[in-house]
Enzyme design. Structure first.
Site, PDB file in Angstrom:
ATOM      1  N   GLY A  33       0.852  -1.190   0.000  1.00  0.00           N
ATOM      2  CA  GLY A  33       0.000   0.000   0.000  1.00  0.00           C
ATOM      3  C   GLY A  33       0.885   1.236   0.000  1.00  0.00           C
ATOM      4  N   GLN A  45       3.369   9.904   1.086  1.00  0.00           N
ATOM      5  CA  GLN A  45       4.649   9.189   1.061  1.00  0.00           C
ATOM      6  C   GLN A  45       5.460   9.480  -0.200  1.00  0.00           C
ATOM      7  OE1 GLN A  45       2.648   5.273   2.144  1.00  0.00           O
ATOM      8  NE2 GLN A  45       4.611   5.090   3.204  1.00  0.00           N
ATOM      9  N   CYS A  58       6.286  -0.088   7.202  1.00  0.00           N
ATOM     10  CA  CYS A  58       5.878   1.091   6.450  1.00  0.00           C
ATOM     11  C   CYS A  58       7.054   1.525   5.582  1.00  0.00           C
ATOM     12  CB  CYS A  58       5.499   2.202   7.427  1.00  0.00           C
ATOM     13  SG  CYS A  58       4.994   3.734   6.609  1.00  0.00           S
ATOM     14  N   LEU A  59       6.793   1.808   4.308  1.00  0.00           N
ATOM     15  CA  LEU A  59       7.891   2.196   3.412  1.00  0.00           C
ATOM     16  C   LEU A  59       8.581   3.476   3.873  1.00  0.00           C
ATOM     17  CD1 LEU A  59       6.317   1.431  -0.101  1.00  0.00           C
ATOM     18  CD2 LEU A  59       7.995   0.066   1.155  1.00  0.00           C
ATOM     19  N   HIS A  79      -4.083   1.606   7.732  1.00  0.00           N
ATOM     20  CA  HIS A  79      -2.730   2.176   7.773  1.00  0.00           C
ATOM     21  C   HIS A  79      -2.596   3.317   6.755  1.00  0.00           C
ATOM     22  CE1 HIS A  79       1.830   1.620   8.131  1.00  0.00           C
ATOM     23  NE2 HIS A  79       1.707   2.358   7.037  1.00  0.00           N
ATOM     24  N   GLU A  80      -3.080   3.074   5.535  1.00  0.00           N
ATOM     25  CA  GLU A  80      -2.930   4.086   4.472  1.00  0.00           C
ATOM     26  C   GLU A  80      -3.857   5.282   4.688  1.00  0.00           C
ATOM     27  OE1 GLU A  80      -0.389   3.676   2.821  1.00  0.00           O
ATOM     28  OE2 GLU A  80      -0.101   1.521   3.156  1.00  0.00           O
ATOM     29  N   HIS A 131      -2.264   7.604   6.891  1.00  0.00           N
ATOM     30  CA  HIS A 131      -1.277   8.421   6.162  1.00  0.00           C
ATOM     31  C   HIS A 131      -1.910   9.648   5.514  1.00  0.00           C
ATOM     32  CE1 HIS A 131       2.659   6.527   6.182  1.00  0.00           C
ATOM     33  NE2 HIS A 131       2.184   5.348   5.815  1.00  0.00           N
TER      34      HIS A 131
HETATM   35 CO    CO Z   1       2.980   3.436   5.812  1.00  0.00          CO
END
Ligand code: CO
Length: 170
Positions: free
Chosen positions: A45, A50, A91-92, A133-134, A137
Site C-alpha cells: 500500500g 509518502q 511502512c515504506l 494504515h494508508e 497516512h
Molecule cells: Co505506511
C-alpha cells in the site's frame, strides 16, 4: 518513479486535501506512478503523502489470492468493528522498523474509484488492515502514533536516527 519520503520529512504529517470529484479522473498519471513506486519498493500500500503529494489518494495491492490492485480516492471510514486484532506492520517511510499494531478487524469504507464513481464497502482481513494504515497516512497519522508505549520506547533510538537523517531537508 517517485521517491519515498522517509520519517522526519514534514510532508508525512500533512492532512491530505479531498480531490474534487470532477477532477478525480485527472489523477490517472499520478496513480500509475504511485503503483509503479509501490511495486518497485515491494510495498502492499502507498499513500500520496509518502511521495510528497498532499491529497487523499491511496494505491493498494495486498497480492492475496483473488485480490486486485485498487486506487482509493477520498476515503472515509464510516464504521469500525468492535473486535480488534494485533498484527505486525511495516511502512515504506520507516525502513527496517516493524511493530505490532492493534486495529479493528473490519471497517465500512466510503471512497471514490479512479473513474470518480462512489463506493461503500464492508472490508475485513489484510485489506482492512492495510487500508486503515494508508488512510491514517492521508490524514497525517503514522503507525508510530498507534504503537504501544513499550514498542515506541524500544524503537526510540532507531526512530531518532531516521528522523535526524531525513528531517527538514530542503
Ligand atoms: Co505506511
Amino acid at each position: 518513479m517517485y521517491t519515498i519520503r522517509i520519517y522526519g520529512d514534514p510532508v508525512l504529517r500533512v492532512k491530505g486535501m479531498k480531490v474534487p470529484v470532477e477532477k478525480i479522473p485527472e489523477l490517472k498519471d499520478i496513480v500509475e506512478e504511485m503503483f509503479r513506486t509501490m511495486y518497485e519498493n515491494e510495498g502492499i500500500g502507498l499513500a500520496a503523502q509518502q511521495v510528497g503529494i498532499t491529497e487523499q489518494i491511496i494505491v493498494i495491492d495486498t497480492r492475496e489470492n483473488g485480490s486486485s490492485p485498487k486506487a482509493i480516492i477520498n476515503p472515509e471510514i464510516t464504521a469500525y468493528s468492535e473486535e480488534e486484532s494485533s498484527f505486525e506492520e511495516g511502512c515504506l517511510s520507516f525502513p527496517d522498523i516493524r511493530a505490532d499494531i492493534r486495529r479493528p478487524i473490519a471497517i465500512q469504507l466510503s471512497y471514490y474509484d479512479l473513474q470518480g464513481k462512489p463506493h461503500t464497502e464492508e472490508i475485513d482481513g489484510l485489506l482492512a488492515r492495510v487500508l486503515q494504515h494508508e488512510i491514517d497516512h492521508v490524514n497525517g497519522t503514522l503507525f508510530i502514533d498507534r504503537m504501544s508505549p513499550v514498542s515506541r520506547m524500544l524503537l526510540k533510538k532507531k526512530l531518532n536516527k531516521l528522523k535526524a537523517s531525513h528531517g527538514d531537508t530542503a
